[in-house]
Scaffold this active site. Structure first.
Site, mmCIF file in Angstrom:
data_model
loop_
_atom_site.group_PDB
_atom_site.id
_atom_site.type_symbol
_atom_site.label_atom_id
_atom_site.label_comp_id
_atom_site.label_asym_id
_atom_site.label_seq_id
_atom_site.Cartn_x
_atom_site.Cartn_y
_atom_site.Cartn_z
ATOM 1 N N HIS A 253 -4.720 6.674 0.449
ATOM 2 C CA HIS A 253 -4.029 5.382 0.484
ATOM 3 C C HIS A 253 -4.517 4.511 -0.653
ATOM 4 C CE1 HIS A 253 -7.590 4.064 2.825
ATOM 5 N NE2 HIS A 253 -7.251 2.833 2.547
ATOM 6 N N HIS B 119 -5.312 0.719 -2.449
ATOM 7 C CA HIS B 119 -5.737 -0.659 -2.219
ATOM 8 C C HIS B 119 -5.137 -1.502 -3.338
ATOM 9 C CE1 HIS B 119 -9.690 0.274 0.193
ATOM 10 N NE2 HIS B 119 -8.594 0.477 0.901
ATOM 11 N N ASP C 218 -10.913 1.943 7.484
ATOM 12 C CA ASP C 218 -10.811 3.207 6.738
ATOM 13 C C ASP C 218 -11.851 4.204 7.260
ATOM 14 O OD1 ASP C 218 -8.836 2.145 5.111
ATOM 15 O OD2 ASP C 218 -10.209 1.693 3.458
ATOM 16 N N GLU D 175 0.822 -1.204 0.000
ATOM 17 C CA GLU D 175 0.000 0.000 0.000
ATOM 18 C C GLU D 175 0.854 1.251 0.000
ATOM 19 O OE1 GLU D 175 -3.188 0.434 2.509
ATOM 20 O OE2 GLU D 175 -4.188 -1.229 1.505
HETATM 21 ZN ZN ZN Z 1 -8.256 1.036 2.851
#
Ligand code: ZN
Length: 130
Positions: free
Chosen positions: A72, A74, A85, A26
């Site tokens: 962020h 995925h 999240d 990530e």
């Molecule tokens: Zn996430």
């Protein structure tokens, strides 16, 4: 305080590139806005191997008054926020971006702090939509 309505195309390009080069890990970062447009992405250093650790890193950030939210990636193709999240979104910031594989201009989505989808225009600088 400005409503966040857009993202600079250069900042978006940075997010796409960082997400791509981090894959399958990530990518996480902090967003900074000026005059309602996301202008800057602060990349968070370190090796991240899961959604949990990415979020943990974001939660440990010092409070930065210029930060307007988070981004962020995925490694999956899902741009939907996880429960973790959503918990993060509710704590910090006004706009949160999730970008999913394959990390192109259509594979990202922005959310407000409630986890509701919001529209961000891609603009140049703080100027007009492209
Ligand atoms: Zn996430």
């Amino acid at each position: 305080m400005f409503q966040i309505f857009g993202i600079d195309r250069e900042a978006l390009a940075l997010i796409l590139g960082a997400s791509h080069s981090s894959h399958p890990r990530e990518f996480v970062g902090v967003l900074r806005a000026r005059e309602g447009v996301i202008q800057e992405v602060l990349l968070l250093p370190g090796t991240l191997s899961s959604d949990e650790s990415a979020l943990l890193r974001l939660r440990m950030l010092p409070i930065d008054p210029s930060a307007c939210g988070t981004v962020h990636s995925h490694p999956s193709t899902s741009v939907s926020p996880s429960q973790a999240d959503l918990a993060l979104f509710s704590k910090f910031g006004r706009v949160h971006i999730i970008i999913a594989a394959p990390y192109d201009e259509r594979s990202w989505r922005a959310y407000d702090h409630h986890g509701n989808k919001i529209e961000l225009k891609v603009v140049r600088g703080t100027g007009q939509p492209i």
